[in-house]
Design a protein around this motif. Structure first.
Motif, mmCIF file in Angstrom:
data_model
loop_
_atom_site.group_PDB
_atom_site.id
_atom_site.type_symbol
_atom_site.label_atom_id
_atom_site.label_comp_id
_atom_site.label_asym_id
_atom_site.label_seq_id
_atom_site.Cartn_x
_atom_site.Cartn_y
_atom_site.Cartn_z
ATOM 1 N N LYS A 12 -7.101 -1.089 3.961
ATOM 2 C CA LYS A 12 -7.759 -0.243 2.947
ATOM 3 C C LYS A 12 -9.016 0.407 3.526
ATOM 4 O O LYS A 12 -9.347 1.541 3.179
ATOM 5 C CB LYS A 12 -8.120 -1.081 1.715
ATOM 6 C CG LYS A 12 -6.965 -1.224 0.732
ATOM 7 C CD LYS A 12 -7.453 -1.916 -0.524
ATOM 8 C CE LYS A 12 -6.350 -1.988 -1.580
ATOM 9 N NZ LYS A 12 -6.681 -3.013 -2.588
ATOM 10 N N THR A 13 -9.691 -0.326 4.396
ATOM 11 C CA THR A 13 -10.881 0.222 5.053
ATOM 12 C C THR A 13 -10.515 1.511 5.788
ATOM 13 O O THR A 13 -11.229 2.513 5.715
ATOM 14 C CB THR A 13 -11.459 -0.815 6.046
ATOM 15 O OG1 THR A 13 -11.766 -2.004 5.332
ATOM 16 C CG2 THR A 13 -12.713 -0.298 6.737
ATOM 17 N N LEU A 22 0.829 -1.213 0.000
ATOM 18 C CA LEU A 22 0.000 0.000 0.000
ATOM 19 C C LEU A 22 0.864 1.264 0.000
ATOM 20 O O LEU A 22 0.352 2.375 -0.162
ATOM 21 C CB LEU A 22 -0.940 0.016 1.215
ATOM 22 C CG LEU A 22 -2.083 -1.002 1.221
ATOM 23 C CD1 LEU A 22 -2.813 -0.973 2.564
ATOM 24 C CD2 LEU A 22 -3.068 -0.732 0.095
ATOM 25 N N VAL A 70 -7.641 3.336 5.227
ATOM 26 C CA VAL A 70 -7.122 4.314 4.251
ATOM 27 C C VAL A 70 -8.293 5.051 3.592
ATOM 28 O O VAL A 70 -8.242 6.269 3.394
ATOM 29 C CB VAL A 70 -6.243 3.608 3.189
ATOM 30 C CG1 VAL A 70 -5.888 4.558 2.055
ATOM 31 C CG2 VAL A 70 -4.973 3.064 3.840
ATOM 32 N N ASP A 71 -9.362 4.330 3.297
ATOM 33 C CA ASP A 71 -10.520 4.936 2.645
ATOM 34 C C ASP A 71 -11.443 5.653 3.631
ATOM 35 O O ASP A 71 -12.508 6.145 3.242
ATOM 36 C CB ASP A 71 -11.319 3.863 1.891
ATOM 37 C CG ASP A 71 -10.513 3.256 0.746
ATOM 38 O OD1 ASP A 71 -9.514 3.882 0.344
ATOM 39 O OD2 ASP A 71 -10.861 2.157 0.275
ATOM 40 N N MET A 92 -5.133 -6.800 4.094
ATOM 41 C CA MET A 92 -5.102 -5.749 3.068
ATOM 42 C C MET A 92 -6.424 -4.967 3.069
ATOM 43 O O MET A 92 -6.454 -3.745 3.081
ATOM 44 C CB MET A 92 -4.844 -6.398 1.704
ATOM 45 C CG MET A 92 -4.900 -5.463 0.515
ATOM 46 S SD MET A 92 -3.527 -4.290 0.490
ATOM 47 C CE MET A 92 -2.251 -5.272 -0.293
ATOM 48 N N LYS A 93 -7.521 -5.709 3.113
ATOM 49 C CA LYS A 93 -8.834 -5.068 3.081
ATOM 50 C C LYS A 93 -9.042 -4.219 4.340
ATOM 51 O O LYS A 93 -9.600 -3.119 4.289
ATOM 52 C CB LYS A 93 -9.924 -6.148 2.974
ATOM 53 C CG LYS A 93 -11.348 -5.646 3.121
ATOM 54 C CD LYS A 93 -12.056 -5.532 1.797
ATOM 55 C CE LYS A 93 -13.416 -4.857 1.927
ATOM 56 N NZ LYS A 93 -14.529 -5.786 1.834
ATOM 57 N N THR A 102 -7.358 0.030 12.658
ATOM 58 C CA THR A 102 -7.349 -1.381 12.270
ATOM 59 C C THR A 102 -6.789 -2.197 13.419
ATOM 60 O O THR A 102 -5.763 -1.826 14.001
ATOM 61 C CB THR A 102 -6.478 -1.572 11.014
ATOM 62 O OG1 THR A 102 -7.009 -0.752 9.977
ATOM 63 C CG2 THR A 102 -6.467 -3.021 10.569
#
Lengths: 259, 350, 75
Positions: A211-212, A53, A214-215, A207-208, A131
Motif C-alpha cells: 500500500k505504501t 489489492l 500504491v499510495d 499489505m502495508k 517494495t
C-alpha cells in the motif's frame, strides 16, 4: 485481534463456507522448497496481498538469486530475474520507466545484506517507490548452508563449522536498523513466519508495504524471519521454535519505521 | 545536410542516443567519459526521461537491464575499469535476450591504468567479456559524427536482435571537439515490437524474462538459439570501410581513432609512391573476416595498428588464415601511434 | 450468574495429503489438536498430516502456517 479475522470465501455449491484457500495468483503446483521452509508461506502471503489489492495485472516482480530463484514458477504475474544482489537496481530501472506498475523484489539475506548491500541502501536512499520483501533465514540455502551476514553468533553453518565467531566473522547485520535513518526509507517492519499468529502479522506488514507503494509514499521493506530447517539441522517445528527463542531476540519483531 | 554543431565525441554519443529514442540512462562517473554522463543528465531531465547517477557501474548496468525489460530504450556508459564491472550485467542481458546500449570510452589499463586513450578492451568487447557463450554487437566509431550515428544505430540493432550492443570508443574520440550534424535514421523505440516486455500481465499471460534454465537440456537449447541469432547477425550486419582495396600492395588494418591516423599515414605513403590501403572494421563483432580474407587473396602484406599489445591482430590473422604476412604495430598505456610511426612501419614492411 | 451460550464448533479442513512434505507446523499451530500424523506414507514418502475431526473451529491457523498451501478450511 479483529484485524486477524480471516476473510470468508463464498462457498462452492453444496459446501460449507470456505474460509481459506490458495490465492489465485499462487499457481497450484508443488514448490521445490524443503519441508518447513518459510519461502512457501511468504510466497503465499505476497499472492494473497496482491489478490486482495487487485493489483495482479500491474505487478512486476524481481526474483533473486538463491533458493527463491525460480519464484516465477509459482507466481502468476510478470517476473524477471536479477544478478545476485542487483535486485533493487533492476527494480529501480523498471519502476522509473513504469511508475504506474507495482514493482517488488524478493530477496534473501545473502542477496540483500551481503552482495547487494550497496544496491539496497541506495535504492532506499533515493526513496525508490518500490517494495522489498527480505527473507532472513540466516544461511545461504541454495549453495549448501554457508554463513550469511545475518547468521547469529555461534550458529553452525557450512563455513562456520565451529559456530560463527564474532572475532573471526564479525557481527550479524540488522538491515532495517541500518536503513531506518535514511529519509528515503518510509516503511520498515520486521515480522516472522514461525507461527500462524506471526504469519498473520507478516501478511499485514506486507499489505502495508504494498500500500505504501500504491499510495506513492516511497521505499518500503518488510524483513521476514524465516525457517531453514535443512541448514539449521533441525526439524521444522524446532526451527520455528528457534526463531521465537533465538532469532527474534536478536532481530526484534515490529515496526522499525513508518510514516 | 542539416546544421552542424561543434561538440565533443562524448556529447555526440549522448545526442545519438536521444535521437534514437533512448529514455533511460544510468551511469557512474569515470574519466574520460564524464561529458557523456553530464550530457545525459541534462537531456534526460529536459525531455522527461530518466537519468540516474547510480551507486556503481554494477547498479547502473542492472538499472539498464530493468528499464530494458520494461520495454524502453536504455543506455549506460563508462570507461574501461567501469566496463569490467558491467560485464556481469551484460552477460545477464545477453542471456535474457535484452537489448541495451553500453558505451565504452576506453582508457589505458590494466587496473586503474591511466585516463589516456587506449584500445586494450578489444578482446573483452568482441569475445563476450563476461561469463558464458555470448556475443555483443560492437561498433567502433572513428569520429564525433560516428559516435552520434553509431550510437543511434546501436539502439536499432540492439532492439532488432534483442541483444546488447556496445560502442567501443576511446578517450581521444570522446574528448575531441568536431562539427557534428544532428541526424538520425533510427526508427525510435517501438514498444509494440516488444511483446516480451514486462508491462504487467493485463490481458495476457505473465511474461518471464530470465537467463536461468535448469531443466534437462533446456539451457543447451537456449544456447543453440543464441548461436543461431549470432550467425544471423554475422551474415547481415558486418560493416567495414575500405580505402584503396583494389590496387594496394599493403593494407593497414585499424579501427577507431587509430584508423583515422592510419588513413593519413596511408595517404602519405601513396604520396611517396607506396601502394597502401586501409581496412577499417566498423563492426568489431561481427568482424569483417570475409572482406579481409578476400583482400588477402590479392594483397600479401598487412599491417595491423592498434593502441594495444595486439588484440584485433589475432582476428585479422584468423581471417587471413596464412594467406598473407600480417605485421603488427601497437602502442600501449595511453601511447598514440603517430602518422610518422605508421608510415615508417609501412615503408619497412612493403 | 447467567449461563453463556457457546456456539458449537463447526469447522473442518481438507489437507491434500499427497502434497504434504511432513513439516507438521500445522500440528503445533492447531489450538485444538485436530491434526495428526498419518500411519501410512504418501507419494512423497513422508507420513502426511491428516485431519482428525472433532472440535475444529475452522480458525485456519493450520492453513496460515502451511508452507505448501495445501490446506483448505471450511466453516
Amino acid at each position: 485481534m479483529k484485524k486477524n479475522r480471516i476473510k470468508v470465501i463464498p462457498a462452492k455449491k453444496g459446501e460449507t463456507n470456505r474460509v481459506f484457500a490458495r490465492p489465485a495468483t499462487l499457481r497450484d503446483i508443488d514448490n521445490h522448497y524443503c519441508a518447513g521452509c518459510g519461502h512457501g508461506i511468504i510466497h503465499r502471503l505476497i499472492c494473497e496481498v496482491i489478490d486482495e489489492l487487485g493489483i495482479r495485472e500491474k505487478v512486476i516482480a524481481i526474483a533473486p538469486v538463491g533458493c527463491a530463484v525460480i519464484a516465477y514458477d509459482y507466481w502468476d504475474f510478470d517476473v524477471t530475474e536479477a544478478p545476485h544482489g542487483r535486485t533493487p537496481a533492476v527494480a529501480t530501472g523498471i519502476k522509473r520507466t513504469r511508475p504506474n506498475n507495482i514493482v517488488f523484489t524478493y530477496q534473501g539475506d545473502g542477496d540483500l545484506a551481503a552482495i547487494g548491500t550497496a544496491e539496497t541502501i541506495h535504492a532506499a536512499n533515493r526513496g525508490e517507490n518500490i517494495t522489498i520483501i527480505f527473507v532472513n533465514n540466516g544461511v545461504y540455502g541454495m549453495t549448501g548452508g554457508q554463513m550469511a551476514p545475518t547468521t547469529l553468533a555461534g550458529q553452525k553453518t557450512a563455513t562456520t563449522i565451529y559456530g560463527r565467531s564474532l572475532r573471526r566473522e564479525g557481527y550479524p547485520i540488522r538491515m532495517l536498523e541500518i536503513l531506518a535513518p535514511l529519509p528515503g526509507a518510509r516503511y520498515l517492519e520486521r515480522v516472522s513466519v514461525h507461527s500462524a499468529h506471526e504469519t498473520l502479522r507478516a501478511k499485514r506488514a506486507i499489505m502495508k508495504a504494498f500500500k505504501t507503494q500504491v499510495d506513492g509514499k516511497g521505499f518500503s521493506m518488510v524483513e521476514v524471519l524465516s525457517m531453514c530447517p535443512t541448514y539449521w539441522g533441525m526439524s521444522a517445528i524446532k526451527a520455528a521454535e528457534r526463531i521465537r527463542s533465538d532469532v527474534a531476540t536478536f532481530y526484534p519483531l515490529g515496526v522499525v519505521k513508518t510514516y | 545536410m542539416g546544421k552542424k554543431i561543434l561538440m565533443c565525441g562524448n556529447d555526440a554519443c549522448g545526442e545519438g542516443a536521444m535521437l534514437a529514442g533512448c529514455t533511460f540512462y544510468a551511469g557512474y562517473p569515470i574519466t574520460p567519459q564524464n561529458e557523456l554522463t553530464a550530457y545525459m543528465a541534462r537531456r534526460m531531465v529536459d525531455t522527461g526521461g530518466t537519468f540516474i547517477q547510480a551507486e556503481s557501474e554494477l547498479a547502473a548496468i542492472n538499472m539498464v537491464l530493468g528499464a530494458s525489460a520494461s520495454g524502453f530504450r536504455a543506455m549506460t556508459s563508462s570507461s574501461s575499469p567501469g566496463i569490467s564491472l558491467k560485464q556481469e550485467g551484460i552477460s545477464y542481458m545477453a542471456g535474457c535476450e535484452l537489448p541495451g546500449v553500453i558505451v565504452n570510452i576506453q582508457r589505458g589499463g590494466p587496473g586503474l591504468g591511466n585516463i589516456a586513450p587506449a584500445q586494450g578492451d578489444y578482446f573483452q568487447s568482441v569475445k563476450g567479456g563476461g561469463h558464458g557463450d555470448y556475443k555483443v554487437i560492437v561498433l567502433a566509431p572513428a569520429s564525433a559524427q560516428e559516435l552520434l550515428d553509431h550510437t543511434s544505430l546501436a539502439f536499432d540493432l540492439s532492439d532488432k536482435y534483442r541483444n546488447p550492443a556496445l560502442i567501443l570508443g576511446d578517450g581521444l574520440l570522446g574528448q575531441m571537439m568536431e562539427p557534428v550534424e544532428i541526424r538520425t535514421q533510427s526508427s525510435g523505440n517501438n514498444i509494440h515490437n516488444k511483446p516480451w516486455a514486462l508491462t504487467g500481465c493485463a490481458g495476457r499471460k505473465p511474461n518471464i524474462i530470465k537467463s536461468l534454465f535448469l531443466g534437462d537440456g533446456v539451457l543447451e537449447a537456449h544456447n543453440v538459439k543464441l548461436q543461431q541469432k549470432y550467425n544471423t547477425i554475422k551474415a547481415a550486419e558486418v560493416r567495414v570501410e575500405m580505402i584503396n582495396s583494389k590496387d594496394s600492395d599493403i593494407m593497414v588494418v585499424a579501427y577507431g581513432s587509430v584508423a583515422r591516423i592510419s588513413k593519413a599515414a596511408v595517404a602519405k605513403a601513396r604520396a611517396k609512391g607506396i601502394k597502401a590501403g586501409l581496412i577499417r572494421p566498423i563492426t568489431l563483432w561481427p568482424f569483417p573476416e570475409k572482406a579481409i580474407s578476400e583482400i588477402a587473396d590479392k594483397v600479401k602484406k598487412f599491417l595491423v595498428v592498434e593502441m594495444s599489445a595486439g588484440q584485433m591482430v589475432e582476428d585479422v590473422r584468423l581471417a587471413i588464415c596464412g594467406k598473407a604476412k600480417v605485421s603488427f604495430y601497437g602502442r600501449m598505456g595511453g601511447g598514440i601511434p603517430t602518422e610518422g610511426e605508421i608510415l615508417a612501419q609501412i615503408e619497412k614492411i612493403v | 450468574m447467567k449461563a453463556i451460550k457457546v456456539k458449537k464448533p463447526s469447522g473442518k479442513i481438507k489437507i491434500n495429503k499427497d502434497r504434504c512434505k511432513g513439516c507438521y507446523l500445522c500440528i503445533v499451530n492447531c489450538p485444538n489438536g485436530r491434526i495428526k500424523i498419518a500411519e501410512d506414507l504418501n507419494v512423497k514418502g513422508v507420513k502426511p498430516a491428516i485431519f482428525s475431526p472433532g472440535n475444529c473451529t475452522g480458525c485456519a491457523m493450520c492453513a496460515v502456517i502451511c508452507p505448501e498451501c495445501i490446506i483448505e478450511v471450511y466453516r
